[in-house]
Design a protein around this motif. Structure first.
Motif, PDB file in Angstrom:
ATOM      1  N   UNK A 128     -48.977  20.898 -28.090  1.00 45.78           N
ATOM      2  CA  UNK A 128     -48.383  22.154 -27.772  1.00 45.78           C
ATOM      3  C   UNK A 128     -48.321  22.485 -26.348  1.00 45.78           C
ATOM      4  N   UNK A 129     -46.690  22.544 -26.034  1.00 38.93           N
ATOM      5  CA  UNK A 129     -46.815  22.672 -24.792  1.00 38.93           C
ATOM      6  C   UNK A 129     -45.664  23.904 -24.639  1.00 38.93           C
ATOM      7  N   UNK A 130     -46.301  25.034 -23.726  1.00 40.84           N
ATOM      8  CA  UNK A 130     -45.658  26.207 -23.685  1.00 40.84           C
ATOM      9  C   UNK A 130     -45.332  26.784 -24.836  1.00 40.84           C
ATOM     10  N   UNK A 131     -46.100  26.859 -25.706  1.00 43.15           N
ATOM     11  CA  UNK A 131     -45.885  27.303 -27.072  1.00 43.15           C
ATOM     12  C   UNK A 131     -45.224  26.684 -27.876  1.00 43.15           C
ATOM     13  N   UNK A 132     -44.516  25.651 -27.720  1.00 40.34           N
ATOM     14  CA  UNK A 132     -43.896  24.839 -28.877  1.00 40.34           C
ATOM     15  C   UNK A 132     -44.729  23.686 -29.061  1.00 40.34           C
TER      16      UNK A 132
ATOM     17  N   UNK B  14     -34.893  17.565 -22.656  1.00 40.14           N
ATOM     18  CA  UNK B  14     -35.697  17.334 -21.668  1.00 40.14           C
ATOM     19  C   UNK B  14     -36.921  18.566 -21.814  1.00 40.14           C
ATOM     20  N   UNK B  15     -38.258  18.109 -21.580  1.00 41.27           N
ATOM     21  CA  UNK B  15     -39.174  19.347 -21.833  1.00 41.27           C
ATOM     22  C   UNK B  15     -40.153  19.204 -20.794  1.00 41.27           C
ATOM     23  N   UNK B  16     -40.758  20.375 -20.385  1.00 44.27           N
ATOM     24  CA  UNK B  16     -41.708  20.629 -19.239  1.00 44.27           C
ATOM     25  C   UNK B  16     -42.528  21.579 -19.328  1.00 44.27           C
TER      26      UNK B  16
ATOM     27  N   UNK C 139     -39.875  10.879 -27.265  1.00 41.85           N
ATOM     28  CA  UNK C 139     -39.680   9.610 -26.988  1.00 41.85           C
ATOM     29  C   UNK C 139     -40.795   8.890 -26.629  1.00 41.85           C
ATOM     30  N   UNK C 140     -40.735   7.594 -27.135  1.00 40.13           N
ATOM     31  CA  UNK C 140     -41.899   6.703 -26.585  1.00 40.13           C
ATOM     32  C   UNK C 140     -41.759   6.306 -25.230  1.00 40.13           C
ATOM     33  N   UNK C 141     -42.735   6.479 -24.413  1.00 41.54           N
ATOM     34  CA  UNK C 141     -43.020   6.022 -22.957  1.00 41.54           C
ATOM     35  C   UNK C 141     -42.450   6.985 -22.314  1.00 41.54           C
ATOM     36  N   UNK C 142     -42.156   8.232 -22.531  1.00 40.61           N
ATOM     37  CA  UNK C 142     -41.478   9.150 -21.929  1.00 40.61           C
ATOM     38  C   UNK C 142     -42.430  10.288 -21.464  1.00 40.61           C
ATOM     39  N   UNK C 143     -43.708  10.415 -22.044  1.00 39.28           N
ATOM     40  CA  UNK C 143     -44.712  11.443 -21.717  1.00 39.28           C
ATOM     41  C   UNK C 143     -45.393  11.003 -20.461  1.00 39.28           C
ATOM     42  N   UNK C 144     -45.362  11.906 -19.360  1.00 38.84           N
ATOM     43  CA  UNK C 144     -45.821  11.938 -18.263  1.00 38.84           C
ATOM     44  C   UNK C 144     -46.306  13.234 -17.598  1.00 38.84           C
ATOM     45  N   UNK C 145     -47.242  13.143 -16.496  1.00 35.76           N
ATOM     46  CA  UNK C 145     -47.702  14.103 -15.624  1.00 35.76           C
ATOM     47  C   UNK C 145     -46.549  14.608 -14.731  1.00 35.76           C
ATOM     48  N   UNK C 146     -46.426  15.979 -14.580  1.00 35.35           N
ATOM     49  CA  UNK C 146     -45.584  16.391 -13.535  1.00 35.35           C
ATOM     50  C   UNK C 146     -46.002  16.527 -12.246  1.00 35.35           C
TER      51      UNK C 146
ATOM     52  N   UNK D 116     -41.440  15.321 -20.258  1.00 31.86           N
ATOM     53  CA  UNK D 116     -41.220  14.244 -21.278  1.00 31.86           C
ATOM     54  C   UNK D 116     -39.676  14.573 -21.701  1.00 31.86           C
ATOM     55  N   UNK D 117     -39.119  13.464 -22.526  1.00 35.75           N
ATOM     56  CA  UNK D 117     -37.975  13.769 -23.201  1.00 35.75           C
ATOM     57  C   UNK D 117     -38.098  13.824 -24.780  1.00 35.75           C
ATOM     58  N   UNK D 118     -37.361  14.565 -25.455  1.00 39.64           N
ATOM     59  CA  UNK D 118     -37.517  14.583 -26.973  1.00 39.64           C
ATOM     60  C   UNK D 118     -36.283  14.701 -27.597  1.00 39.64           C
TER      61      UNK D 118
END
Length: 101
Positions: A42-46, A13-15, A83-90, A67-69
């Motif tokens: 690019x999320x938090x440098x990754x 999981x990423x955030x 992963x498909x359909x896992x990207x969203x706003x916190x 998201x999940x990755x």
């Protein structure tokens, strides 16, 4: 349906804060396959890759995303693919129902 008694690895999981987005495409791998775009986020440098049929994403630079990755590829050059359909706003629960002035 599980084929063996081995447990699968849990999804990673990423955030974080979305810093940059670059889009490449459209791509089509074989005849009859719909076109898709490769978004590099690019999320938090990754860097993470997200494959989508849409040219524009529902998230903007400066948003906090979740998201999940999966890590795909060889051990030296693992690509992080969302992963498909896992990207969203916190959504911060403490700010959810408060009105903005």
């Amino acid at each position: 349906m599980q084929r063996s008694f081995q447990k699968r690895q849990p999804k990673l999981e990423g955030r974080g804060l979305l810093e940059a987005v670059s889009t490449d495409g459209p791509h089509s791998d074989w005849l009859g396959m719909p076109d898709y775009y490769i978004h590099t986020l690019t999320v938090a440098g990754d860097d993470y890759k997200y494959l989508s049929a849409d040219k524009q994403l529902d998230v903007n630079i400066g948003d906090t995303v979740v998201f999940r990755y999966q890590e795909v590829g060889k051990t030296e050059n693992k690509e992080k693919r969302i992963d498909k359909r896992s990207l969203g706003l916190y959504i911060d629960p403490s700010q959810y129902l408060q009105e903005t002035p």
